[in-house]
Design an enzyme around this catalytic site. Sequence first.
Site, PDB file in Angstrom:
ATOM      1  N   CYS A 117       7.512  24.853  87.422  1.00 49.19           N
ATOM      2  CA  CYS A 117       7.591  23.663  86.576  1.00 49.19           C
ATOM      3  C   CYS A 117       6.267  23.532  85.830  1.00 49.19           C
ATOM      4  CB  CYS A 117       7.871  22.409  87.408  1.00 49.19           C
ATOM      5  SG  CYS A 117       8.602  21.076  86.415  1.00 49.19           S
ATOM      6  N   CYS A 119       4.804  20.154  85.275  1.00 47.54           N
ATOM      7  CA  CYS A 119       4.185  18.825  85.413  1.00 47.54           C
ATOM      8  C   CYS A 119       2.789  18.857  86.036  1.00 47.54           C
ATOM      9  CB  CYS A 119       5.104  17.871  86.164  1.00 47.54           C
ATOM     10  SG  CYS A 119       5.846  18.564  87.636  1.00 47.54           S
ATOM     11  N   CYS A 127       7.313  17.599  82.570  1.00 44.68           N
ATOM     12  CA  CYS A 127       7.750  18.910  83.068  1.00 44.68           C
ATOM     13  C   CYS A 127       7.999  19.934  81.964  1.00 44.68           C
ATOM     14  CB  CYS A 127       8.981  18.736  83.952  1.00 44.68           C
ATOM     15  SG  CYS A 127       8.692  17.661  85.369  1.00 44.68           S
ATOM     16  N   LYS A 194      18.724  17.405  91.113  1.00 50.15           N
ATOM     17  CA  LYS A 194      17.462  16.734  91.412  1.00 50.15           C
ATOM     18  C   LYS A 194      17.444  15.376  90.732  1.00 50.15           C
ATOM     19  CE  LYS A 194      12.463  17.180  90.786  1.00 50.15           C
ATOM     20  NZ  LYS A 194      11.345  18.053  90.461  1.00 50.15           N
ATOM     21  N   ARG A 216      10.555  10.338  84.390  1.00 46.36           N
ATOM     22  CA  ARG A 216      11.265  11.609  84.241  1.00 46.36           C
ATOM     23  C   ARG A 216      12.779  11.398  84.069  1.00 46.36           C
ATOM     24  NH1 ARG A 216       6.766  14.343  85.382  1.00 46.36           N
ATOM     25  NH2 ARG A 216       5.879  14.507  87.485  1.00 46.36           N
ATOM     26  N   GLU A 232      26.032  19.399  87.848  1.00 47.40           N
ATOM     27  CA  GLU A 232      24.731  20.062  87.650  1.00 47.40           C
ATOM     28  C   GLU A 232      24.619  21.320  88.516  1.00 47.40           C
ATOM     29  OE1 GLU A 232      21.970  19.967  85.986  1.00 47.40           O
ATOM     30  OE2 GLU A 232      21.685  17.988  85.089  1.00 47.40           O
ATOM     31  N   LYS A 247      17.978  17.292  95.991  1.00 46.55           N
ATOM     32  CA  LYS A 247      16.658  16.702  96.198  1.00 46.55           C
ATOM     33  C   LYS A 247      16.616  15.327  95.573  1.00 46.55           C
ATOM     34  CE  LYS A 247      11.935  17.230  94.778  1.00 46.55           C
ATOM     35  NZ  LYS A 247      11.108  17.656  93.717  1.00 46.55           N
ATOM     36  N   SER A 273       8.385  14.231  99.853  1.00 43.98           N
ATOM     37  CA  SER A 273       7.140  13.611 100.309  1.00 43.98           C
ATOM     38  C   SER A 273       7.325  12.188 100.836  1.00 43.98           C
ATOM     39  CB  SER A 273       6.126  13.631  99.168  1.00 43.98           C
ATOM     40  OG  SER A 273       6.642  12.977  98.017  1.00 43.98           O
ATOM     41  N   TYR A 312       7.878  19.161 104.925  1.00 40.05           N
ATOM     42  CA  TYR A 312       6.488  19.040 105.389  1.00 40.05           C
ATOM     43  C   TYR A 312       6.431  18.927 106.913  1.00 40.05           C
ATOM     44  CZ  TYR A 312       6.193  17.994 100.454  1.00 40.05           C
ATOM     45  OH  TYR A 312       6.322  18.071  99.087  1.00 40.05           O
TER      46      TYR A 312
HETATM   47  C1  PBG Z   1       7.840  19.266  90.274  1.00 40.20           C
HETATM   48  C2  PBG Z   1       8.227  18.847  91.635  1.00 40.20           C
HETATM   49  C3  PBG Z   1       8.211  17.564  92.205  1.00 40.20           C
HETATM   50  C4  PBG Z   1       8.580  17.720  93.542  1.00 40.20           C
HETATM   51  C5  PBG Z   1       8.836  19.067  93.741  1.00 40.20           C
HETATM   52  N1  PBG Z   1       8.628  19.742  92.555  1.00 40.20           N
HETATM   53  C6  PBG Z   1       7.799  16.251  91.652  1.00 40.20           C
HETATM   54  C7  PBG Z   1       8.518  15.610  90.571  1.00 40.20           C
HETATM   55  O1  PBG Z   1       9.575  16.062  90.133  1.00 40.20           O
HETATM   56  O2  PBG Z   1       7.991  14.595  90.122  1.00 40.20           O
HETATM   57  C8  PBG Z   1       8.650  16.610  94.556  1.00 40.20           C
HETATM   58  C9  PBG Z   1       8.479  17.019  95.976  1.00 40.20           C
HETATM   59  C10 PBG Z   1       8.174  15.924  96.937  1.00 40.20           C
HETATM   60  O3  PBG Z   1       8.216  14.722  96.624  1.00 40.20           O
HETATM   61  O4  PBG Z   1       7.868  16.278  98.077  1.00 40.20           O
HETATM   62  N2  PBG Z   1       8.758  19.003  89.271  1.00 40.20           N
HETATM   63 ZN    ZN Z   2       7.979  19.035  87.033  1.00 37.23          ZN
END
Ligand code: PBG
Ligand code: ZN
Length: 323
Positions: A117, A119, A127, A194, A216, A232, A247, A273, A312
Amino acid sequence: MFARFRRKRINPVLRDLLQETHLSVNDFIYPLFARSGTGIKDEVASMPGVYQMSIDEIVKECETLKALGIKSIILFGIPDVKDSVGSDAMCEHGIMAETVRAVKTAHPDMFVVTDLCFCEYTDHGHCGVIDPVLETVDNDITLDNLAKQAVVHAKAGVDMIAPSGMMDGMIQAIRGGLDAAGFENLPVMSYSSKFASAYYGPFRDVAESSPGKGDRKSYQMNPANRNEAIAESVADEAEGADILMVKPALAYMDIIRDVRNNTTLPLAIYNVSGEYSMLKMAARAGVIDYDAVMMETLLGFKRAGADIIITYHAKEAAEILGN
Ligand code: PBG
Ligand code: ZN
């Protein structure tokens, strides 16, 4: 009559025999965050136990992971310099390429996945490349750049590419770029369904990837949409994705099951996260049995239909599972 279910729960061995879903250390991919420098291992306040690490520390960490039976990592890069297009991500000496090379040299047996990506690499934190008129990411210019980024990772020796930007046509563009460069055997795991989620908050602290302004929502999905989530993932399968993904995970268990039931491809989920931090903070506050809640959560992802769990928690769960 009343013992119909309970008579099978009384003996613990029989309980094990009848267990329908199993969690294994083989299911896990562990996220790591690379930055430049040496000897750097900085914990992030919002994610206890998660660090920004210099490449040498990541190489060391892989030793620990292997000892725990964890055989796969997903890498994120934090570049020294950000710009409007995210040049570091397309550079053979960028943070990601350097990290992949170092890890694969030291640990050829570690299965290395890269998040693909822009970002983390753009100064605006979006992104891809911004279209000044639309004031959002330009889809097709970003596709070209994603293909370039993929080839950089491939040349560095990555084992699998995981595009996370939610651009339309990204799998086809990346597959085309990889095949043209001779990387027909490199699998692509798409972040196919996502959502635009507030659960990514702590990640953006670690990856230093918050959008400067805006959000986003013009590329990631509306959390309310179930049919669109299936569409998707099905579209990414048609474009040539090898593995699909849902996700976040916890608030999207129904979507995991929906996608599972609409494809025969393997399915990954990202236990993101914010989901991790919630358990950590609840444990700190003394309100939950952390290990038990963690294992129940991870098992739930398997039951919902996940084959792969990006988490994690992988190290802590591996310790409990043994190997
Ligand atoms: C990048 C990306 C993100 C995450 C994984 N790849 C952040 C986003 O889309 O803002 C999030 C992973 C997480 O929250 O642990 N595009
Ligand atoms: Zn990104």
